[in-house]
Structures are given as structure tokens and as C-alpha cells.
Design an enzyme around this catalytic site. Sequence first.
Site, short mmCIF file in Angstrom:
data_model
loop_
_atom_site.label_atom_id
_atom_site.label_comp_id
_atom_site.label_asym_id
_atom_site.label_seq_id
_atom_site.Cartn_x
_atom_site.Cartn_y
_atom_site.Cartn_z
N ASN A 93 40.85 63.11 -64.64
CA ASN A 93 41.84 62.42 -65.49
C ASN A 93 41.83 62.98 -66.92
O ASN A 93 40.98 62.58 -67.71
CB ASN A 93 41.56 60.92 -65.51
CG ASN A 93 41.87 60.24 -64.19
OD1 ASN A 93 41.32 60.62 -63.15
ND2 ASN A 93 42.73 59.25 -64.20
N TYR B 246 53.57 63.39 -54.71
CA TYR B 246 53.04 64.24 -55.79
C TYR B 246 51.74 64.92 -55.34
O TYR B 246 51.60 66.14 -55.39
CB TYR B 246 52.79 63.40 -57.06
CG TYR B 246 51.86 64.09 -58.02
CD1 TYR B 246 52.29 65.20 -58.75
CD2 TYR B 246 50.53 63.68 -58.16
CE1 TYR B 246 51.41 65.87 -59.60
CE2 TYR B 246 49.66 64.33 -59.01
CZ TYR B 246 50.10 65.43 -59.73
OH TYR B 246 49.23 66.10 -60.55
N ASN C 140 60.46 68.22 -69.42
CA ASN C 140 59.60 67.08 -69.76
C ASN C 140 58.64 67.48 -70.88
O ASN C 140 57.48 67.09 -70.90
CB ASN C 140 58.82 66.64 -68.51
CG ASN C 140 58.07 65.35 -68.73
OD1 ASN C 140 58.48 64.51 -69.54
ND2 ASN C 140 56.94 65.19 -68.06
C1 WQD Z 1 43.42 55.08 -64.41
C2 WQD Z 1 42.86 53.70 -64.13
C3 WQD Z 1 44.42 52.26 -62.96
C4 WQD Z 1 47.39 52.08 -66.19
C5 WQD Z 1 46.92 59.56 -62.04
C6 WQD Z 1 47.35 60.48 -60.92
C7 WQD Z 1 46.55 61.74 -60.94
C8 WQD Z 1 46.67 62.41 -62.28
C9 WQD Z 1 46.31 61.45 -63.40
C10 WQD Z 1 48.33 63.99 -62.91
C11 WQD Z 1 43.19 53.16 -62.74
C12 WQD Z 1 44.15 51.73 -64.35
C13 WQD Z 1 46.29 52.35 -65.41
C14 WQD Z 1 47.55 50.77 -66.73
C15 WQD Z 1 45.48 50.12 -65.66
N1 WQD Z 1 48.00 62.86 -62.43
N2 WQD Z 1 45.34 51.40 -65.14
N3 WQD Z 1 46.58 49.85 -66.45
O1 WQD Z 1 45.89 56.75 -61.31
O2 WQD Z 1 43.60 57.72 -61.80
O3 WQD Z 1 45.57 59.19 -61.84
O4 WQD Z 1 47.03 60.24 -63.27
O5 WQD Z 1 49.19 64.40 -63.43
O6 WQD Z 1 47.01 62.57 -59.96
O7 WQD Z 1 47.17 59.82 -59.69
O8 WQD Z 1 45.29 57.55 -63.67
O9 WQD Z 1 45.53 56.68 -65.95
O10 WQD Z 1 47.17 55.93 -64.16
O11 WQD Z 1 44.81 55.11 -64.08
O12 WQD Z 1 44.65 49.24 -65.44
O13 WQD Z 1 48.52 50.44 -67.43
O14 WQD Z 1 43.50 52.77 -65.03
O15 WQD Z 1 44.50 51.23 -62.04
O16 WQD Z 1 42.08 52.41 -62.32
P1 WQD Z 1 45.07 57.71 -62.05
P2 WQD Z 1 45.79 56.34 -64.53
#
Ligand code: WQD
Length: 339
Positions: free
Chosen positions: A179, A149, A35
Site C-alpha cells: 500500500n 483491477y 488521471n
Molecule cells: C486500507 C485499509 C480498508 C478507506 C487498495 C487496492 C490495492 C492498491 C491499494 C492500487 C483497509 C480501510 C479504507 C476508508 C477504511 N491499489 N479503509 N476507510 O484496499 O488495502 O488496497 O489500494 O492501486 O490494489 O486494493 O487500500 O487504502 O483502500 O484500505 O477503513 O475510507 O483501510 O478497509 O482495511 P487496500 P485502502
Amino acid sequence: MKILLTGGAGYIGSHVLVCCLQAGHDVCVLDNFSNSSPEAITRVEALCERKVHVERGDIRDIALLRRILSEGGFDAVLHFAGVKAVGESVAKPLKYYDINVAGSITLAQAMQEAGVYRLVFSSTAAVYGDQSAMPLTETSALGQAASPYGRSKRMVEQVFEDLQMSDPRFGIAILRYFNPVGAHPSGRIGEDPRGEPANLVPYAMQVAVGQREVLSVFGDDYPTSDGTGVRDYIHIMDLAQGHLAALDYLVSTSEYRVWNLGTGRGHSVKEVINCLNEVTGKVLPLRIVERRPGDTAQCWADPSKAVADLDWHATRGLHDMLADHWRWQQQNPDGYGKR
Ligand code: WQD
């Protein structure tokens, strides 16, 4: 130090690689490029004006790990290799337990055989599960992680904790990332998601460059200031530097230690979008949709333990993260190109 960096071509690994080379360490990268792209390493070499020794292979290949580690002289392993798509992990849990858990066990076995006892492990705030009390400290009770995960990362933490208790020669640092966002300020390396991005900032960036039409905001009825989800976004270079601080810590002590790497500040999805509009000079097309299953309302770190123990703190704010991510996205609309 001589360091083995597993997953060194990935998003976080490649930025840590830059920091390691700039600190004068001698690094061997092990990556199977499942990846990631070898181009990331080529770019790091150009940025740092140093060659990197690369081994193509899998962390589950004990013979390969034995060969690499038996060449001798390794002082530490920084372990990033793994799979990280939350949604995919629900559909393919065995893949996640095999690569993340079995792969980490194989790596630890080979390290013990070779007498390499310093290890920094790439963990995640996902291990905290759904919590209401913020900020999260390392001693916050761990809820049930929301996905295979998150559970795979928690299992590896437990394996490493037991290993360190049984063999105190090991010094093991667990870094729980919040994040990660942003890119090296040169715009030469950055995040290169394959297929449709699952995370907010990479998706929004693809909308900003016109590769996708509209950004879906997953819910605006959360109990947060503006109704959208709140997260602790941390600049990838701050995160990368946290690894060097953890490595320094392990030079003088052999313990099992856990640190949160976050900024201590939460930003809502709407705040991120407003800042991105400012950075790009565009207005991103949005639509509000249903909440995404498994998401929590809010999540941010108390990073004070890392500040106290490692003398590390994040120095870059949301604007810097998005500006650096945008530079990378504009200069590399197709990431590293075909893989
Ligand atoms: C952030 C916010 C969504 C996409 C995940 C994993 C974590 C880590 C990082 C590692 C949230 C919102 C998102 C979109 C949106 N993984 N959102 N529209 O879920 O906090 O963390 O990624 O490798 O383990 O769980 O990150 O960036 O997906 O979301 O509104 O198209 O943005 O609901 O509030 P998350 P994210």
C-alpha cells in the site's frame, strides 16, 4: 540509461521520475493525463533542475509507441500507465482490460519491434487475492484476485512471463506493490486523487484538512489485534527506489522475475489513525461502518526476496509516510489544481 516511463505524471510514476533523474538517467515520459496533471512533471523538473521530454498520448496507440521507440537508444521501459480504481473496475471491467491488458500488450509489441528488451512493470499485491497465511511471499499460491483491477494486473504478469519465455532477450521485472503512502519530502509532489478518494490515507488527509467531515472505518470486527484491517503501508520514495534497484538487476540478466515491494510490517486502520492524529495534532472524527465488500482482514509482505536479490529494503516507517503525506496535503489542499 535512456528510459521510457509510461504514466510518469501519476502518483508512483512521478516519484520514480525524480529518482531516475537524480540517478542521472535520461527519461522520456509518455502520459495521456487522463488521471494525472502535467503540473506534476513541471514540479519534478523544478525539483531536479532538469527538463523532461514529455509525449502526450495513450499506450494503446501503437503508431505513437512505434514513433517514440524508433527514435532509438532506449535501454528500458518503466510501465506505470493504467487505471487502478478497484470499485470502478467492478462496474467497468472492459475499460480495465482494455487499458491495462491491451495497453500493456501494445507496449510490449512495440518494444519487441524496436528491440527494447528491459521492462519493469507496476503490479500489485491485489494479485494474491484473499489469503489467510501472512506474510505473502512471491511463491504464495495466487488466489482469485477480488476485482477486475487485480485480475487485469495478473493477466499482464502472465502475458509478460510468456513473452519472456518465448523471447529470452527480454528481462522483465514484476513489482508487486503493497500500500503506497506518503509523498516526496519536499511536499512538491504527491498523490492527487480525483473525486472522492478510495484509499484510507488520502481520505483521512482530506478529513484532516477539513474537506470531508468524517472518516469511515470499514469494520472493526476483523480477526486482527484491534479488529480493524491490517495492511503493509510503504513510503512512496522507498517504493520508487525499488524500481531503480530492479532496473539495475536487469542490466546484468535477462529473466522474468517477480518481487514484492513492502516493508514486511502490518498496521491496522486504528494504528494509522492514531499516528495521523499525532502527525497532524488533530483528532480525526471517525465512525465505524460495515466492512467494505472485497476487503480482506490482513495483508502484508515478506520482502526478503527483494532484499536478497536487489539489495533493497524500505527504510521509512509509518510516521515518516504520514508526515510526508501531510506536508504535501497541507501545502497543496487542492492537489495540482484544476485539471
Ligand atoms: C486500507 C485499509 C480498508 C478507506 C487498495 C487496492 C490495492 C492498491 C491499494 C492500487 C483497509 C480501510 C479504507 C476508508 C477504511 N491499489 N479503509 N476507510 O484496499 O488495502 O488496497 O489500494 O492501486 O490494489 O486494493 O487500500 O487504502 O483502500 O484500505 O477503513 O475510507 O483501510 O478497509 O482495511 P487496500 P485502502
